[in-house]
Design a protein around this motif. Structure first.
Motif, PDB file in Angstrom:
ATOM      1  N   LYS A  49       0.826  -1.210   0.000  1.00 21.42           N
ATOM      2  CA  LYS A  49       0.000   0.000   0.000  1.00 21.42           C
ATOM      3  C   LYS A  49       0.861   1.260   0.000  1.00 21.42           C
ATOM      4  CE  LYS A  49      -3.703   2.248   2.651  1.00 21.42           C
ATOM      5  NZ  LYS A  49      -4.580   2.141   3.855  1.00 21.42           N
ATOM      6  N   GLN A  50       1.947   1.236   0.767  1.00 26.07           N
ATOM      7  CA  GLN A  50       2.812   2.410   0.878  1.00 26.07           C
ATOM      8  C   GLN A  50       3.637   2.653  -0.386  1.00 26.07           C
ATOM      9  OE1 GLN A  50       5.177   1.752   4.384  1.00 26.07           O
ATOM     10  NE2 GLN A  50       3.428   1.942   5.796  1.00 26.07           N
ATOM     11  N   GLN A  51       3.909   1.590  -1.127  1.00 30.69           N
ATOM     12  CA  GLN A  51       4.792   1.727  -2.289  1.00 30.69           C
ATOM     13  C   GLN A  51       4.066   1.970  -3.611  1.00 30.69           C
ATOM     14  OE1 GLN A  51       8.391  -0.774  -2.703  1.00 30.69           O
ATOM     15  NE2 GLN A  51       7.579  -1.969  -0.993  1.00 30.69           N
ATOM     16  N   LEU A  52       2.750   1.883  -3.616  1.00 25.90           N
ATOM     17  CA  LEU A  52       2.026   2.008  -4.882  1.00 25.90           C
ATOM     18  C   LEU A  52       2.370   3.318  -5.594  1.00 25.90           C
ATOM     19  CD1 LEU A  52      -1.592   0.671  -4.243  1.00 25.90           C
ATOM     20  CD2 LEU A  52       0.270  -0.398  -5.514  1.00 25.90           C
ATOM     21  N   PRO A  53       2.781   3.250  -6.858  1.00 25.04           N
ATOM     22  CA  PRO A  53       3.113   4.472  -7.609  1.00 25.04           C
ATOM     23  C   PRO A  53       1.850   5.180  -8.085  1.00 25.04           C
ATOM     24  CG  PRO A  53       3.499   2.525  -8.963  1.00 25.04           C
ATOM     25  CD  PRO A  53       3.086   2.027  -7.615  1.00 25.04           C
ATOM     26  N   GLY A  54       1.469   6.235  -7.394  1.00 25.22           N
ATOM     27  CA  GLY A  54       0.233   6.937  -7.711  1.00 25.22           C
ATOM     28  C   GLY A  54       0.203   7.551  -9.092  1.00 25.22           C
ATOM     29  N   ASN A  55       1.380   7.816  -9.668  1.00 26.10           N
ATOM     30  CA  ASN A  55       1.413   8.435 -10.997  1.00 26.10           C
ATOM     31  C   ASN A  55       0.912   7.497 -12.095  1.00 26.10           C
ATOM     32  OD1 ASN A  55       3.885   6.954 -10.391  1.00 26.10           O
ATOM     33  ND2 ASN A  55       4.612   7.637 -12.387  1.00 26.10           N
TER      34      ASN A  55
END
Length: 276
Positions: A96-102
Motif C-alpha cells: 500500500k505504501q509503495q504504490l506508484p500513484g502516478n
C-alpha cells in the motif's frame, strides 16, 4: 634417380610426401577463417511464469521465486517497468505504501515473483489493479522479423553497436532488437558497416562467451527475470526467444552480424524511385 629403391620403399616415400604436403597446407590455413568450436554451456531452465487475467482484463504474470526475505511485484507500462520489493510476510501494508500513484488510471501489465502462494499473488494483483484503476496494456502490434529470429546472435551484436549501454544489460536489449530493421540505413553505411558487421575471430569469441555468461546470470536473477518477461510480453516476442538467443550464441560465428545484415537487406522493401 629412384631406380635403386624397392616398390615398398617408393610407396612409403609417396605416403610420407603426401602427409608432409597435407601438414604444410594445414599449417598455412588462415586461423582467422577457422570456425569457432561451440560453447559448452549449461541450458537455461524454464522460467515457470503463469499467465492470469484479472476481471478488469489486466494481464498478470505469476512466478514462484524469491526466498524468506520476500520477492517482487512489477508494473510494466508503455515506457518503463516499476518494480516494488515486498517482504515475504505482512506484505499488504508495505504494498500500500509503495504504490506508484502516478500510474493511476493508466495501462499496465503486472508481474509478481515471490515466495507467496498463487492465491496471495492474485490477491496482490487484484488490490493493485483496483487501487490504481489500471487498464489493460496493449502489446505492440507486429512481430519480430524472421531475419532477426534466425540470426539472434548477430542481432544482439548489432544492437550493442547501436546502443553500447545495452552491452551491460543484455536482458534489456529487446526494444532495440525489435526496431533493428529501422536502423538498417545507418548499419549498412560505409562509416559504420566495418565497425559493426566485421568482428575479428578473437573479438567474437570473447564477446559471445561474455554475453552467454551475462544472459545466464540475468536469467537466474529474480528481478532480471521480471524485466525479461515484461519485455517478452510487451513486444510480443516468442516466449522462448531469450533461450534461443542464449543457444544461438553458443553456436555462432563471427560472420553472424554480416549474415543478418544481408538477410535484412535482401528482404527490405524496395523504395519507389523519386518522380521529377
Amino acid at each position: 634417380m629412384l631406380h635403386g629403391f624397392s616398390r615398398t620403399t617408393l610407396s612409403a616415400l609417396i605416403i610420407i610426401c603426401l602427409l608432409l604436403i597435407s601438414w604444410i597446407n594445414l599449417g598455412w590455413k588462415d586461423e582467422e577463417q577457422q570456425p569457432l568450436p561451440a560453447l559448452q554451456q549449461p541450458p537455461l531452465a524454464a522460467a515457470g511464469w503463469q499467465f492470469w487475467q484479472s476481471l478488469e482484463g489486466v494481464g498478470v504474470y505469476l512466478r514462484s521465486a524469491g526466498d524468506v526475505n520476500g520477492g517482487y511485484l512489477a508494473l510494466r507500462t508503455t515506457s518503463a517497468v516499476y518494480t516494488l520489493k515486498l517482504p515475504a510476510t505482512d506484505w499488504a501494508e508495505n504494498l500500500k505504501q509503495q504504490l506508484p500513484g502516478n500510474l493511476k488510471g493508466g495501462p499496465a501489465l503486472l508481474l509478481i515473483a515471490g515466495p507467496w502462494d498463487e492465491l496471495s499473488q492474485k490477491t496482490m494483483a487484484a488490490y493493485v489493479i483496483r487501487s490504481l484503476n489500471l487498464q489493460p496494456l496493449e502489446p505492440l502490434s507486429g512481430s519480430l522479423p524472421a531475419c532477426i529470429q534466425e540470426h539472434l546472435a548477430g542481432a544482439l551484436w548489432l544492437t550493442q553497436a547501436l546502443l553500447p549501454a545495452s552491452a551491460l544489460q543484455p536482458a534489456h536489449a529487446w526494444a532495440t532488437l525489435y526496431s533493428l530493421p529501422d536502423s538498417l540505413d545507418m548499419l549498412i553505411s560505409p562509416d559504420t558497416q566495418t565497425r559493426t558487421a566485421d568482428p575479428t575471430r578473437s573479438a567474437w569469441a570473447e564477446w559471445r562467451l561474455e554475453q552467454a555468461r551475462l544472459l545466464r546470470q540475468s536469467w537466474q536473477d529474480d528481478r532480471d527475470q521480471i524485466d525479461i518477461q515484461a519485455d517478452l510480453a510487451y513486444y510480443r516476442l516468442p516466449e522462448d526467444l531469450y533461450r534461443q538467443l542464449y543457444h544461438q550464441l553458443g553456436q555462432s560465428q563471427k560472420t553472424a552480424p554480416a549474415e543478418l545484415l544481408h538477410c535484412l537487406s535482401a528482404t527490405r522493401p524496395q523504395r519507389e524511385p523519386s518522380q521529377h
